[in-house]
Design an enzyme around this catalytic site. Sequence first.
Site, mmCIF file in Angstrom:
data_model
loop_
_atom_site.group_PDB
_atom_site.id
_atom_site.type_symbol
_atom_site.label_atom_id
_atom_site.label_comp_id
_atom_site.label_asym_id
_atom_site.label_seq_id
_atom_site.Cartn_x
_atom_site.Cartn_y
_atom_site.Cartn_z
ATOM 1 C CB CYS A 156 7.939 -23.054 -39.563
ATOM 2 S SG CYS A 156 9.553 -23.448 -38.862
ATOM 3 C CB ALA B 183 3.746 -17.670 -42.695
ATOM 4 N N PRO B 184 1.959 -20.027 -44.114
ATOM 5 C CG PRO B 184 0.640 -20.790 -45.927
ATOM 6 C CD PRO B 184 1.908 -21.080 -45.156
ATOM 7 N N GLY B 185 -0.225 -20.272 -42.400
ATOM 8 C CA GLY B 185 -1.207 -20.357 -41.330
ATOM 9 C C GLY B 185 -2.240 -21.459 -41.427
ATOM 10 C CG ASN B 186 -2.891 -23.670 -44.949
ATOM 11 O OD1 ASN B 186 -3.740 -22.801 -45.098
ATOM 12 N ND2 ASN B 186 -2.046 -24.013 -45.910
ATOM 13 C CE LYS B 187 1.772 -27.425 -41.151
ATOM 14 N NZ LYS B 187 1.342 -27.184 -42.507
ATOM 15 C CG ASP C 65 15.133 -17.791 -37.666
ATOM 16 O OD1 ASP C 65 14.681 -18.929 -37.428
ATOM 17 O OD2 ASP C 65 16.170 -17.606 -38.320
ATOM 18 C CG ASP D 290 4.807 -28.041 -41.731
ATOM 19 O OD1 ASP D 290 5.563 -28.921 -42.200
ATOM 20 O OD2 ASP D 290 3.893 -27.519 -42.383
ATOM 21 C CB CYS E 149 4.778 -30.784 -47.641
ATOM 22 S SG CYS E 149 3.733 -29.670 -46.727
#
Length: 194
Positions: free
Chosen positions: A20, A22-26, A89, A107, A163
């Site tokens: 999962c 986006a937005p791509g931090n991890k 998906d 995540d 989170c």
Amino acid sequence: MALGFDEVTNRTGVDYVDACAAPGNKTSHLAAILANNQTPSSSGKKVKPTTVYALDRNSQRLDGLKLRMAKMLPAEENAHIKVLPELQDFLATTPADFSTCRGILLDPSCSGSGIFTALDRQADSADEEEVASRMEHLSKFQVTALKHAMTFPSVQHIVYSTCSIHAQENEKVVEQAVNANRDDWTIVAPQCLT
């Protein structure tokens, strides 16, 4: 996740799925660590490139991930690592299509209760029944996603994170998924917590 395989320690590639993304931090964090750890050897030995399949079902959020990765991981400088954003998906994936992947970063959508700015929203949100219903819906999705991750044929490590501050979205999800797959999976403390 980034340091959990002998191949990574030996500076060769291991493929991953960011389920999962986006937005791509991890995604960008994993890619940066991998790019750092897997620099091509000075001996001229060919290094198997690492691929991170960054999946998301939201096209707008995925576009943001693509932009971030283009800035952070220029292809011409990082031939040994690739991030492949895919509009997909995770629950609709066929695990056999990712047979080279040994790690999954999961995540999933969550209540966001652990995000500082979300606390005000949650306190002002709807009644307790609505919040409980939403938590139940989210935790069912999270368990389904984690169980799906456990079906990928070559995957050896799954990192599950949210989170959320609620056990219903964290410990309880992991407990349910592992109990359903006890013969194949165990819970291991992250390296930073051992």
